[in-house]
Design an enzyme around this catalytic site. Structure first.
Site, PDB file in Angstrom:
ATOM      1  N   HIS A  33      71.291 -39.374  -6.503  1.00 32.38           N
ATOM      2  CA  HIS A  33      72.346 -38.724  -6.637  1.00 32.38           C
ATOM      3  C   HIS A  33      72.621 -37.863  -7.918  1.00 32.38           C
ATOM      4  CE1 HIS A  33      77.293 -38.512  -7.545  1.00 32.38           C
ATOM      5  NE2 HIS A  33      77.024 -37.733  -6.358  1.00 32.38           N
ATOM      6  N   GLU A  60      69.000 -34.885  -5.189  1.00 35.10           N
ATOM      7  CA  GLU A  60      70.021 -34.113  -4.898  1.00 35.10           C
ATOM      8  C   GLU A  60      70.078 -33.007  -5.793  1.00 35.10           C
ATOM      9  OE1 GLU A  60      74.592 -34.639  -3.631  1.00 35.10           O
ATOM     10  OE2 GLU A  60      73.958 -35.295  -5.597  1.00 35.10           O
ATOM     11  N   HIS A  75      77.009 -30.095 -10.599  1.00 30.20           N
ATOM     12  CA  HIS A  75      78.074 -30.635  -9.694  1.00 30.20           C
ATOM     13  C   HIS A  75      78.986 -29.722  -8.947  1.00 30.20           C
ATOM     14  CE1 HIS A  75      79.999 -33.792  -7.563  1.00 30.20           C
ATOM     15  NE2 HIS A  75      81.153 -33.575  -8.273  1.00 30.20           N
ATOM     16  N   GLU A 166      72.977 -29.249  -1.873  1.00 29.53           N
ATOM     17  CA  GLU A 166      74.369 -29.048  -1.255  1.00 29.53           C
ATOM     18  C   GLU A 166      75.080 -27.616  -1.576  1.00 29.53           C
ATOM     19  OE1 GLU A 166      78.892 -30.575  -1.805  1.00 29.53           O
ATOM     20  OE2 GLU A 166      77.204 -31.856  -2.454  1.00 29.53           O
TER      21      GLU A 166
END
Length: 326
Positions: A33, A60, A75, A166
């Site tokens: 993560h 990630e 992030h 993501e």
């Protein structure tokens, strides 16, 4: 302290060739993560190098566009809780007093110093026992740079560690006149990530956007629908029409604790019946909440709840735990 020293230390740890890791879609996977973010500032190359050395199955990448359309690994859409942007560019904040990635060109973003996450209002470090805030010489980087780094290490070590990007806040980007999703898909395609057979899992919280990726943009990648709100749990049947897995908050899997043992919601079993993998977030050894230990958290979710993988800030601890059970 020179950040390259951290790089070299990580590289030395895996200087011996490792056997090739095959794709692990059908086994339990460990997702680093934001990299090994329990040990180094999140989403820095150093944190990714450490996660690679720890043998996470996937690393990630959260993605946000710069002003000149470069996907940046960070992030969220803000800069002021992980960089010194408020010191270097005080005049660039918006009316809400926040500093946005999208307001800066890539070359400007590269001048910022990345640090451990902190509260921009108080300056206090979010996880006080992690890497000290303000120390080191960490920088932002692009998706392309990180892919080349991971693929390069795969070549030089014989490993096959995947990426888990993501799409962050696609609606925000659209309102700003940006096409984040299309730009990211082109970059993934360029580097060989095109189908479910490739070592890439693409995730997004925005269900409309993830469905669009599959049905309108015709992506054949392995897609994971992230879940945040309780009402989304009821949409599993629809998610299964375009996604291959879900990424719920781990607390959505838990029900209650009775006589020291957890009971569970039906989320994992319902997802499995629909052919969906379940990769909950986020396993943190320094934020246990209802668990008495990290060991209990891993036992409860991996073994008792039967999840298929997990996002963790401490990939070494999860890798070691799973390996100990084999």
């Amino acid at each position: 302290m020179k950040s390259i020293l951290v790089f070299l230390l990580g590289l030395l740890l895996f200087s011996c060739k490792q056997p090739l890791n095959k794709l692990k879609m059908n086994t339990t996977i460990v997702i680093a993560h934001r990299g090994a973010s329990g040990y180094l500032p999140e989403h820095t190359m150093e944190a990714k190098a450490m996660a690679f050395e720890m043998n996470a199955d996937y690393i990630e990448q959260d993605l946000v566009l710069s002003k000149d359309d470069v996907p940046i690994v960070i992030h969220d859409i803000y800069l002021d809780d992980v960089t010194d942007v408020a010191i270097k560019f005080p005049e660039r904040k918006r009316k809400d007093n926040r500093f946005y990635v999208i307001d800066f060109a890539f070359n400007e973003l590269q001048t910022l110093k990345v640090t451990e996450r902190f509260n921009p209002k108080t300056g206090e470090q979010v996880y006080p026992n992690r890497f000290p805030k303000g120390k080191g010489n960490f920088k932002l980087h692009s998706l392309s740079e990180e892919i080349e780094f991971i693929q390069g290490l795969n070549t030089s070590t014989g490993k096959n560690i995947g990426i888990y990007p993501e799409i962050k806040d696609p609606e925000f980007h659209k309102k700003e006149g940006k096409n984040l999703t299309e730009i990211v898909l082109k970059i993934l395609d360029k580097y060989g990530y095109k189908t479910k057979k490739d070592n890439c899992i693409l995730q997004c919280f925005d269900a409309y956007e993830l469905e669009r990726i599959r049905k309108e943009l015709k992506s054949e990648l392995f897609l994971v629908q992230l879940i945040e709100f309780p009402e989304e749990v009821k949409q599993l049947t629809h998610f299964a029409t375009y996604a291959n897995g879900i990424g719920p908050w781990y607390k959505q899997i838990l029900d209650k604790k009775v006589n020291g043992k957890f009971t569970f919601s039906t989320l994992v079993t319902d997802a499995h019946k629909l052919g969906l993998k379940v990769h909950p977030y986020t396993f943190r050894a320094d934020a246990l909440d209802e668990f008495s230990s990290f060991e209990e958290m891993m036992q409860t979710l991996f073994i008792d709840a039967n999840i298929d993988g997990a996002f963790t800030d401490f990939p070494d601890l999860v890798v070691n735990y799973l390996n100990s059970r084999n």
